[in-house]
Motif scaffolding. Structure first.
Motif, PDB file in Angstrom:
ATOM      1  N   ASP B 202       0.830  -1.205   0.000  1.00 41.66           N
ATOM      2  CA  ASP B 202       0.000   0.000   0.000  1.00 41.66           C
ATOM      3  C   ASP B 202       0.863   1.252   0.000  1.00 41.66           C
ATOM      4  OD1 ASP B 202      -2.367  -1.458  -0.066  1.00 41.66           O
ATOM      5  OD2 ASP B 202      -2.510  -1.555   2.120  1.00 41.66           O
ATOM      6  N   GLY B 203       1.945   1.230  -0.773  1.00 41.99           N
ATOM      7  CA  GLY B 203       2.797   2.408  -0.885  1.00 41.99           C
ATOM      8  C   GLY B 203       3.725   2.635   0.294  1.00 41.99           C
ATOM      9  N   GLN B 204       3.674   1.744   1.263  1.00 42.78           N
ATOM     10  CA  GLN B 204       4.509   1.924   2.451  1.00 42.78           C
ATOM     11  C   GLN B 204       5.628   0.877   2.472  1.00 42.78           C
ATOM     12  OE1 GLN B 204       4.234   4.381   4.655  1.00 42.78           O
ATOM     13  NE2 GLN B 204       2.581   5.181   3.361  1.00 42.78           N
ATOM     14  N   PRO B 205       6.848   1.268   2.861  1.00 41.62           N
ATOM     15  CA  PRO B 205       7.944   0.292   2.914  1.00 41.62           C
ATOM     16  C   PRO B 205       7.780  -0.668   4.097  1.00 41.62           C
ATOM     17  CG  PRO B 205       8.674   2.400   3.777  1.00 41.62           C
ATOM     18  CD  PRO B 205       7.271   2.617   3.268  1.00 41.62           C
ATOM     19  N   TYR B 228      16.255 -16.490  13.188  1.00 39.39           N
ATOM     20  CA  TYR B 228      15.447 -15.417  13.774  1.00 39.39           C
ATOM     21  C   TYR B 228      15.215 -14.386  12.697  1.00 39.39           C
ATOM     22  CZ  TYR B 228      17.117 -17.997  17.669  1.00 39.39           C
ATOM     23  OH  TYR B 228      17.399 -19.050  18.501  1.00 39.39           O
ATOM     24  N   ILE B 229      13.956 -14.141  12.403  1.00 42.82           N
ATOM     25  CA  ILE B 229      13.604 -13.191  11.351  1.00 42.82           C
ATOM     26  C   ILE B 229      12.680 -12.142  11.954  1.00 42.82           C
ATOM     27  CG2 ILE B 229      12.441 -12.937   9.116  1.00 42.82           C
ATOM     28  CD1 ILE B 229      13.305 -15.859   8.531  1.00 42.82           C
ATOM     29  N   PHE B 230      12.937 -10.907  11.585  1.00 42.49           N
ATOM     30  CA  PHE B 230      12.178  -9.797  12.143  1.00 42.49           C
ATOM     31  C   PHE B 230      11.602  -8.957  11.014  1.00 42.49           C
ATOM     32  CE2 PHE B 230      15.800 -10.939  14.779  1.00 42.49           C
ATOM     33  CZ  PHE B 230      15.184 -11.234  15.985  1.00 42.49           C
ATOM     34  N   THR B 231      10.427  -8.427  11.254  1.00 40.42           N
ATOM     35  CA  THR B 231       9.823  -7.537  10.260  1.00 40.42           C
ATOM     36  C   THR B 231       9.000  -6.497  10.987  1.00 40.42           C
ATOM     37  OG1 THR B 231       8.284  -7.383   8.393  1.00 40.42           O
ATOM     38  CG2 THR B 231       7.871  -9.141   9.973  1.00 40.42           C
ATOM     39  N   ASP B 232       8.845  -5.353  10.334  1.00 38.65           N
ATOM     40  CA  ASP B 232       7.984  -4.318  10.915  1.00 38.65           C
ATOM     41  C   ASP B 232       6.561  -4.424  10.382  1.00 38.65           C
ATOM     42  OD1 ASP B 232       8.542  -3.519   8.359  1.00 38.65           O
ATOM     43  OD2 ASP B 232       9.622  -1.690   8.935  1.00 38.65           O
ATOM     44  N   ALA B 275       5.204  -0.837  10.792  1.00 37.40           N
ATOM     45  CA  ALA B 275       5.043  -0.269   9.447  1.00 37.40           C
ATOM     46  C   ALA B 275       3.672   0.376   9.345  1.00 37.40           C
ATOM     47  CB  ALA B 275       5.200  -1.365   8.390  1.00 37.40           C
ATOM     48  N   ASP B 276       3.604   1.395   8.494  1.00 39.50           N
ATOM     49  CA  ASP B 276       2.375   2.174   8.366  1.00 39.50           C
ATOM     50  C   ASP B 276       1.497   1.519   7.308  1.00 39.50           C
ATOM     51  OD1 ASP B 276       0.490   4.114   8.560  1.00 39.50           O
ATOM     52  OD2 ASP B 276       1.662   5.650   7.490  1.00 39.50           O
ATOM     53  N   MET B 277       0.809   0.488   7.678  1.00 39.95           N
ATOM     54  CA  MET B 277       0.044  -0.317   6.711  1.00 39.95           C
ATOM     55  C   MET B 277      -1.156  -0.941   7.399  1.00 39.95           C
ATOM     56  SD  MET B 277       2.552  -3.687   6.711  1.00 39.95           S
ATOM     57  CE  MET B 277       1.381  -4.891   6.121  1.00 39.95           C
ATOM     58  N   PRO B 278      -2.145  -1.378   6.619  1.00 47.22           N
ATOM     59  CA  PRO B 278      -3.265  -2.102   7.229  1.00 47.22           C
ATOM     60  C   PRO B 278      -2.776  -3.468   7.706  1.00 47.22           C
ATOM     61  CG  PRO B 278      -3.720  -1.503   4.916  1.00 47.22           C
ATOM     62  CD  PRO B 278      -2.281  -1.256   5.152  1.00 47.22           C
ATOM     63  N   VAL B 279      -3.421  -4.010   8.696  1.00 46.87           N
ATOM     64  CA  VAL B 279      -3.009  -5.312   9.227  1.00 46.87           C
ATOM     65  C   VAL B 279      -3.303  -6.423   8.207  1.00 46.87           C
ATOM     66  CG1 VAL B 279      -3.365  -6.991  11.079  1.00 46.87           C
ATOM     67  CG2 VAL B 279      -3.502  -4.542  11.578  1.00 46.87           C
TER      68      VAL B 279
END
Lengths: 439, 439
Positions: B202-205, B228-232, B275-279
């Motif tokens: 949605d346009g957000q990284p 171990y993997i991490f994400t925002d 992250a600035d995104m919908p869930v």
């Protein structure tokens, strides 16, 4: 003097280099497995059996690479075969003949150097040609001729070279040639393998003698090597077959060198019926049991010899699992341990690394309870109830691992299932042998 | 002059000896796998994640051996775990916590040097003690603390040494410490392993970054190493879990170094939701698919790096099987090839020994028809319809095998089942590493 001194200094330095390089070089591989029996056994002649060998140059010139065994009329033949889905032509051919009853004689024709496996229609043609030529030579129906081939996979068998020595083989037949046969079927084997037994049945001597080849590509799932066993016993084909099948499961199917299963291998057992005894017609009579035990002992002896000649082996290892939920579960655990590269390299390094045994139990797929499990190295309790045994001292384990013959015991404490399998360690020599271009 | 001549002759002979000895000595093992990536990747910081490392002296003094990852409130955690029946205490503990939803933060505490496996009640006590101490330090419930241990099996974990560095770990937390974390969890690894991906949703990284350890005792059947993997990303726990499970099957469960399965290992994936995104609430939306693909790429990258660091590996091998009756059959065949010591040593020896591939297909247990089977080395058709391809020249195969990255293709021509797995060769260095007393 100055020049001489310089030269002497140079010599000293070079000598040091030689010493250092020698130390970092791998130990010269011994030509014969350190686990080999002290000597080849005295194999008795079997009435009704004659053998001969020849150098046909199947792959290498000047080494004996073909053996012929000829059985008198009245002989019965039983066998077990690799379960590989990519079985060689000779295996499929022998399987199609093994269930046939016949009063005629029989013959086994075996070559080393080329496995005639994955050779398509040409492979089938080779088997047909060999059977036809030998059939004519011996006056036997082709259906009574069993061929086997062992060696390189995927190359056409130059069967004409074998046909060319059939005259020589036919004229050289002798009752005493079983030791020569053991040598003719060797490939990467470092010693010939033979075993025998003599029993009394109804007061009459009955003799069993066999030879085997195999050292790499050895894993359970039927006869994963070539084994030929002969006896003068009088026994029906079906009784012999059921004994051979049962004993294969307890011997050749309980050994593993590298978890790899050959495309080509088989166990053939022939009984010439020339002993002076009543015919064994079942597997339950006293005579049947005496014979079955002796046959089993010969098969187990040969199976152990194959492990003792495992490529690069320096340790002979028995893995005995008990307390499993079922015999099948026990076998899974035993094979997981016996096939684990990490267990096998630890044994090669004489490291009492029982953690790797725990790992192998865990991955086996069998039911196991980490907190009931116990592990022994020979007589020494190493771990019990999910942790190192209070009585265990690392030094005791380390000392034990220095032995050439080891027993790893695992008790799962879940039931009464048990299994014992045999394997060897995984060493540099295995890598040497198998990284050699087209060994 | 005579003496000088003698000395010169001696020097000549010694020089020849030095040369010969040097040739028979094994090549000096390189400290880093020849298959390692050229450099450790630039790993982006993940919003909501801070890490630190310390040298606790769990097994060795003076090397970083503990890592702590702290996740902000709102993070979700998913994971996959070894299926070993002898799982370590930390694995069982993490499995019991992984299905719990929580709005609180979370932490991963990982040590190398000791696997705390097969340590009975003491092992459980160590996990409890570590969770309690860290819980107090971070003000997090113990149920949100995931520990892992890797290293020697069967020895009590000196958890007090780890507790003693918790202050240091807590005060050293930094968003940039992921590369340090990759190093802290290494055991026999020759290089640290990291991978990352950035996608737009949605346009957000949205960023994903992970680290892994593992080089021996690697086989399929769930996460057989530490990852171990991490994400925002903003994603529900259940959506993340189903992606992690599916991608584990396609990555970590498709690699094998030595067919041995660890008792201790796991994949943990945390999403911080910053992250600035919908869930992401399912696995089918566009956003879910974009994220799932990126997560899969990071997991596969890390899985490949584990194979590239396979103990003693000199070749990276993809085994691609098609035409099987089912995907499960294809996987059986691929794994039989990838785990075969004879195939792996042939690859080490750069021997285009396709006969051993036939053997491995045959023993796999999958349905196969010898006379339909075809085999490729990279682009080269080696065998088809049960025999060597007319177009194949041995020299072409030999040339191909000299490459560092190989593809072995097998087409069974029985159906549409397919599977791809990755492995490495089996070399002297594997034996060196694993015969070392308690490596």
């Amino acid at each position: 003097m100055g020049a001489k001194k310089t030269l002497k200094k140079k010599i000293k330095s070079l000598k040091a280099q030689v010493k250092q390089a020698a130390q970092s070089a791998p130990a010269k591989a011994s030509l014969v497995s350190p686990l080999a029996p002290a000597q080849f056994p005295d194999l008795p002649a079997i009435r009704g059996l004659r053998l001969s060998t020849a150098a046909a140059g199947v792959r290498y010139k000047g080494r004996t690479d073909v053996m012929l065994a000829v059985l008198d009329p009245g002989s019965v033949v039983a066998g077990t075969f690799t379960r590989s889905a990519t079985r060689a032509a000779s295996v499929l051919d022998a399987q199609s003949k093994i269930t046939r009853d016949s009063a005629e004689g029989a013959a086994f024709l075996v070559n080393s150097g080329n496995a005639n496996a994955f050779t398509g229609a040409a492979g089938v043609a080779s088997v047909t040609a060999l059977c036809a030529a030998l059939s004519q030579k011996l006056g036997l129906p082709a259906a009574r001729i069993f061929t086997s081939s062992t060696g390189v996979i995927g190359e056409a068998l130059p069967h004409d070279r074998i046909v060319a020595v059939l005259d020589e083989l036919g004229s050289g037949l002798s009752a005493a040639a079983l030791p020569d046969a053991a040598r003719a079927i060797m490939t990467t084997d470092t010693f010939p393998k033979g075993a025998s037994a003599k029993v009394d049945i109804d007061g009459q001597p009955v003799t069993i003698a066999g030879v085997a080849k195999g050292s790499g590509m050895i894993a359970p799932d039927m006869a994963t090597m070539l084994v030929y066993i002969f006896t003068d016993a009088k026994i029906t084909r079906s009784a012999l077959q059921s004994m051979v099948s049962r004993q294969t499961d307890r011997s050749f199917n309980c050994i593993t060198v590298d978890s790899d299963t050959s495309t080509s291998d088989m166990v053939l057992v022939a009984a010439t019926a020339q002993a002076d005894m009543p015919v064994i017609e079942d597997t339950t009579s006293d005579a049947a049991q005496i014979f079955n035990d002796a046959l089993g002992a010969v098969m187990l002896d040969l199976a152990h010899q194959v492990v003792r000649d495992g490529e690069g082996a320096t340790k002979f290892v028995e893995v005995a699992v008990s307390g499993a939920r079922s015999d099948a579960d026990a076998r899974k655990v035993a094979m997981a341990i016996a096939n684990s590269p990490l267990v096998k390299t630890a044994i090669a390094g004489e490291d009492p690394n029982w953690g790797r045994i725990v790992m192998a139990v865990g991955k086996s797929g069998a039911e196991a309870d980490r907190d009931r499990l116990s592990i022994r190295f020979g007589p020494h309790l190493v771990a019990s109830q999910g942790q190192v045994a209070p009585s265990y001292a690392e030094q005791v384990g380390a000392e034990y691992m220095r032995q050439q013959e080891l027993v790893i015991g695992v008790d799962l404490r879940l039931g009464v299932g048990a299994a014992t399998v045999w394997t060897c360690d995984l060493t540099h020599r295995y890598i040497d042998i198998n990284t050699d271009y087209r060994s």
